[in-house]
Write a protein that holds these residues in place. Structure first.
Motif, PDB file in Angstrom:
ATOM      1  N   LYS A  10     -20.165  47.425 -14.575  1.00  0.00           N
ATOM      2  CA  LYS A  10     -20.403  47.410 -16.014  1.00  0.00           C
ATOM      3  C   LYS A  10     -19.479  46.337 -16.578  1.00  0.00           C
ATOM      4  O   LYS A  10     -18.255  46.468 -16.522  1.00  0.00           O
ATOM      5  CB  LYS A  10     -20.102  48.773 -16.636  1.00  0.00           C
ATOM      6  N   ILE A  11     -20.070  45.265 -17.101  1.00  0.00           N
ATOM      7  CA  ILE A  11     -19.291  44.124 -17.565  1.00  0.00           C
ATOM      8  C   ILE A  11     -19.433  44.001 -19.081  1.00  0.00           C
ATOM      9  O   ILE A  11     -20.531  43.777 -19.584  1.00  0.00           O
ATOM     10  CB  ILE A  11     -19.742  42.824 -16.888  1.00  0.00           C
ATOM     11  N   TYR A  12     -18.316  44.145 -19.785  1.00  0.00           N
ATOM     12  CA  TYR A  12     -18.304  44.056 -21.248  1.00  0.00           C
ATOM     13  C   TYR A  12     -17.689  42.743 -21.703  1.00  0.00           C
ATOM     14  O   TYR A  12     -16.679  42.291 -21.161  1.00  0.00           O
ATOM     15  CB  TYR A  12     -17.499  45.215 -21.839  1.00  0.00           C
ATOM     16  N   GLY A  13     -18.301  42.150 -22.731  1.00  0.00           N
ATOM     17  CA  GLY A  13     -17.775  40.932 -23.330  1.00  0.00           C
ATOM     18  C   GLY A  13     -17.226  41.202 -24.721  1.00  0.00           C
ATOM     19  O   GLY A  13     -16.959  42.342 -25.093  1.00  0.00           O
ATOM     20  N   LYS A  14     -17.079  40.130 -25.497  1.00  0.00           N
ATOM     21  CA  LYS A  14     -16.577  40.257 -26.869  1.00  0.00           C
ATOM     22  C   LYS A  14     -17.754  40.315 -27.835  1.00  0.00           C
ATOM     23  O   LYS A  14     -18.756  39.626 -27.662  1.00  0.00           O
ATOM     24  CB  LYS A  14     -15.659  39.088 -27.235  1.00  0.00           C
ATOM     25  N   ALA A  15     -17.598  41.122 -28.880  1.00  0.00           N
ATOM     26  CA  ALA A  15     -18.661  41.290 -29.868  1.00  0.00           C
ATOM     27  C   ALA A  15     -18.768  40.061 -30.764  1.00  0.00           C
ATOM     28  O   ALA A  15     -17.784  39.355 -31.002  1.00  0.00           O
ATOM     29  CB  ALA A  15     -18.396  42.528 -30.713  1.00  0.00           C
TER      30      ALA A  15
ATOM     31  N   VAL B  59     -21.278  45.665 -28.775  1.00  0.00           N
ATOM     32  CA  VAL B  59     -20.540  44.803 -27.856  1.00  0.00           C
ATOM     33  C   VAL B  59     -21.448  44.490 -26.664  1.00  0.00           C
ATOM     34  O   VAL B  59     -21.983  45.402 -26.028  1.00  0.00           O
ATOM     35  CB  VAL B  59     -19.254  45.499 -27.376  1.00  0.00           C
ATOM     36  N   PRO B  60     -21.667  43.201 -26.337  1.00  0.00           N
ATOM     37  CA  PRO B  60     -22.610  42.881 -25.252  1.00  0.00           C
ATOM     38  C   PRO B  60     -22.087  43.335 -23.900  1.00  0.00           C
ATOM     39  O   PRO B  60     -20.904  43.165 -23.587  1.00  0.00           O
ATOM     40  CB  PRO B  60     -22.715  41.351 -25.323  1.00  0.00           C
ATOM     41  N   HIS B  61     -22.965  43.921 -23.106  1.00  0.00           N
ATOM     42  CA  HIS B  61     -22.557  44.331 -21.766  1.00  0.00           C
ATOM     43  C   HIS B  61     -23.727  44.297 -20.802  1.00  0.00           C
ATOM     44  O   HIS B  61     -24.879  44.540 -21.152  1.00  0.00           O
ATOM     45  CB  HIS B  61     -21.903  45.714 -21.774  1.00  0.00           C
ATOM     46  N   LEU B  62     -23.400  43.974 -19.562  1.00  0.00           N
ATOM     47  CA  LEU B  62     -24.355  43.912 -18.455  1.00  0.00           C
ATOM     48  C   LEU B  62     -24.064  45.118 -17.574  1.00  0.00           C
ATOM     49  O   LEU B  62     -23.021  45.177 -16.917  1.00  0.00           O
ATOM     50  CB  LEU B  62     -24.176  42.604 -17.684  1.00  0.00           C
ATOM     51  N   ASP B  63     -24.985  46.061 -17.559  1.00  0.00           N
ATOM     52  CA  ASP B  63     -24.689  47.394 -17.042  1.00  0.00           C
ATOM     53  C   ASP B  63     -25.498  47.794 -15.824  1.00  0.00           C
ATOM     54  O   ASP B  63     -26.729  47.850 -15.871  1.00  0.00           O
ATOM     55  CB  ASP B  63     -25.022  48.440 -18.121  1.00  0.00           C
ATOM     56  N   THR B  64     -24.785  48.107 -14.752  1.00  0.00           N
ATOM     57  CA  THR B  64     -25.409  48.862 -13.666  1.00  0.00           C
ATOM     58  C   THR B  64     -25.588  50.298 -14.134  1.00  0.00           C
ATOM     59  O   THR B  64     -24.665  50.907 -14.664  1.00  0.00           O
ATOM     60  CB  THR B  64     -24.512  48.836 -12.416  1.00  0.00           C
ATOM     61  N   ARG B  65     -26.785  50.834 -13.950  1.00  0.00           N
ATOM     62  CA  ARG B  65     -27.065  52.226 -14.271  1.00  0.00           C
ATOM     63  C   ARG B  65     -27.591  52.937 -13.016  1.00  0.00           C
ATOM     64  O   ARG B  65     -28.168  52.308 -12.130  1.00  0.00           O
ATOM     65  CB  ARG B  65     -28.158  52.348 -15.359  1.00  0.00           C
ATOM     66  N   MET B  66     -27.358  54.242 -12.970  1.00  0.00           N
ATOM     67  CA  MET B  66     -27.976  55.060 -11.929  1.00  0.00           C
ATOM     68  C   MET B  66     -28.671  56.195 -12.659  1.00  0.00           C
ATOM     69  O   MET B  66     -28.036  57.100 -13.187  1.00  0.00           O
ATOM     70  CB  MET B  66     -26.923  55.586 -10.959  1.00  0.00           C
ATOM     71  N   ILE B  67     -29.987  56.116 -12.710  1.00  0.00           N
ATOM     72  CA  ILE B  67     -30.759  57.071 -13.506  1.00  0.00           C
ATOM     73  C   ILE B  67     -31.696  57.837 -12.585  1.00  0.00           C
ATOM     74  O   ILE B  67     -32.621  57.268 -12.009  1.00  0.00           O
ATOM     75  CB  ILE B  67     -31.533  56.370 -14.630  1.00  0.00           C
TER      76      ILE B  67
END
Length: 499
Positions: A291-296, A305-313
């Protein structure tokens, strides 16, 4: 999970409004503390966890401030204030302790049904942002709650941690990343369903889906009368309760207003909708695990806040990017366009107008977000994945959030980005308003409900509460030995060896 129960009890000890993680958490706590109380739960949808708790309606981040940069503002002198980050992390540790207790008591068979270890990373570019991230890392990594955090500007190391964000990236950029292997992805929908499955298996607890609460009023005997419509049968009935919790997400504000308690006056709501890009290419999904978060962006609300997220659903990996904010007058994803207008009262209109006047950057940001094309959204994604292709991503609508507006003596009204429990003076009714960090801190928020509404019962419940939450009454931030001990225990019981 849905229920077609025909139970028609006209009087119960506790009514929980809303079939989300908040009601599920409070109901489970009360069942441990007072097993003889009767509980009725009413949910307007045809199953629980269909609104904000649904896995596709939130980012699933176990919010612990490991990667969320908005919890660590930089001060004018260049220092970084980590006080909010410490508080958020401490709250998530309480949730971990609660879930650990549930696994140990076999209330939950396995935490891995809803909880997955996933690294949490912060990613920035540009000299100013890199300096900020380095200062943030130095401040956080020295604290026991953030032990093990790593920092690097080495692009080869970044590529090893997160290959997608470095592949085909233009040369010459000043980049920095922090990483914590203590991060998690949480399927709050799955957790909610598991908790409600447990609750309805216990005596004197009933769940009623497709039941819409229309009104709440106080009877002459001091109890609350809840008017409920069964939308399956199109029938109405009234239920009396000694205590009512309004945990209906964005729909909580209108119901709180109907109670007429003085504490509800002057409170308004500002709805913000969300959208994500969801990856449709399994090969790309398989290349990313973080889960990678950047600056808003300037003017963006905290949940944007922008983020590139691995999810497990539900056992399947997914990859999301966003959120892209939007605006709707609905208070719920499946609500009415009249939700916002109907929430305006004589007591809150001045505060709402003051917020509209003072928050032009937010208004401008939301307008710009609504006007974006698919290519505009892909352009924002390319800050994180330089070679992202539009064909590999689809837009999905996420949940609706309602931020709190409250009166303010100086400004007239302020917009709050957080969560707040509003309760009556006698503790007989409480509502949860607000959003972030929300579900991640459900357990500590519900402890706040207990303190506000059941103060006279706390001495009787204290021993049990310490079994459920071993750090109850203490601050882990002030006790490094206890912090390490409980982190190790929860990691083991929850199956969360470092990601």
């Amino acid at each position: 999970m849905s229920s077609t129960t025909t139970d028609t009890a006209s009087s119960v000890d506790v009514v929980l409004i809303g079939g989300g993680v908040m009601s599920a958490t409070l109901g489970t706590l009360l069942r441990q503390l007072q097993p003889d109380w009767s509980i009725s739960i009413f949910e307007r949808m045809d199953s629980v966890a269909e609104e904000s708790s649904n896995a596709w309606n939130n980012a699933g981040t176990g919010h612990s401030a490991l990667c969320e940069l908005n919890y660590t503002p930089q001060q004018a002198d260049g220092s970084v204030d980590i006080s909010k980050a410490i508080n958020v992390n401490e709250q998530f540790q309480v949730s971990r302790q609660f879930w650990t207790y549930l696994v140990e008591q076999n209330i939950l068979a396995s935490a891995r049904d809803f909880l997955t270890p996933v690294p949490h990373m912060s990613f920035v570019w540009g000299d100013k942002n890199v300096s900020f991230l380095q200062a943030r890392y130095k401040a956080l990594s020295a604290h026991p709650l953030f032990s093990g955090m790593e920092f690097t500007q080495d692009q080869a190391q970044i590529a090893q941690w997160a290959p997608l964000i470095m592949r085909n990236r233009p040369a010459g950029q000043n980049l920095a990343v922090t990483r914590s292997l203590r991060g998690t992805d949480v399927n709050f929908g799955a957790l909610t369903r598991l908790l409600f499955t447990y609750l309805v298996s216990t005596p004197a607890c009933t769940l009623h889906t497709k039941h819409d609460v229309h009104d709440i009023r106080r009877d002459s005997d001091g109890r609350w009368v809840i008017k409920v419509q069964d939308t399956r049968l199109n029938t109405e009935r009234e239920v009396k309760a000694r205590f009512v919790f309004i945990g209906g997400g964005g729909g909580a504000l209108p119901l709180l207003q109907k109670t007429g308690i003085p504490e509800s006056r002057g409170v308004g709501g500002f709805p913000v909708s969300g959208q994500f890009l969801r990856c449709t290419n399994p090969d790309i999904i398989a290349q990313h695990h973080a889960k990678i978060y950047g600056k808003a962006s300037v003017g963006a609300p905290p949940m944007s806040v922008p983020h590139l997220d691995t999810r497990m659903i539900d056992g399947t990996p997914a990859l999301l990017f966003g959120p892209y904010a939007g605006f709707s007058t609905r208070f719920l994803k499946n609500g009415s366009l009249m939700d916002l207008p109907r929430s305006i009262r004589a007591g809150n209109i001045s505060a709402m107008l003051a917020v509209a006047r003072d928050n032009w950057p937010l208004t401008k940001y939301l307008i710009e977000q609504v006007m974006q094309s698919h290519n505009d959204r892909i352009k924002a994604l390319r800050d994180f994945i330089p070679d992202a292709q539009a064909k590999d991503w689809e837009l999905v609508v996420a949940g609706q959030r309602v931020q709190i507006i409250k009166k303010d003596a100086k400004k007239g009204g302020v917009l709050q980005f957080g969560t707040e429990v509003i309760s009556s003076a006698d503790g007989s009714v409480a509502a949860l308003l607000g959003a972030s960090p929300g579900a991640s801190t459900a357990a500590p928020i519900m402890l706040t409900v207990l303190k506000k509404c059941f103060a006279s019962k706390l001495p009787e419940w204290e021993d049990k509460l310490k079994q459920i939450i071993p750090s109850y009454g203490q601050k882990l931030a002030d006790n490094p030995a206890l912090c390490a001990q409980l982190f190790d225990k929860t990691t083991s019981v929850l199956g969360l060896k470092e990601a």
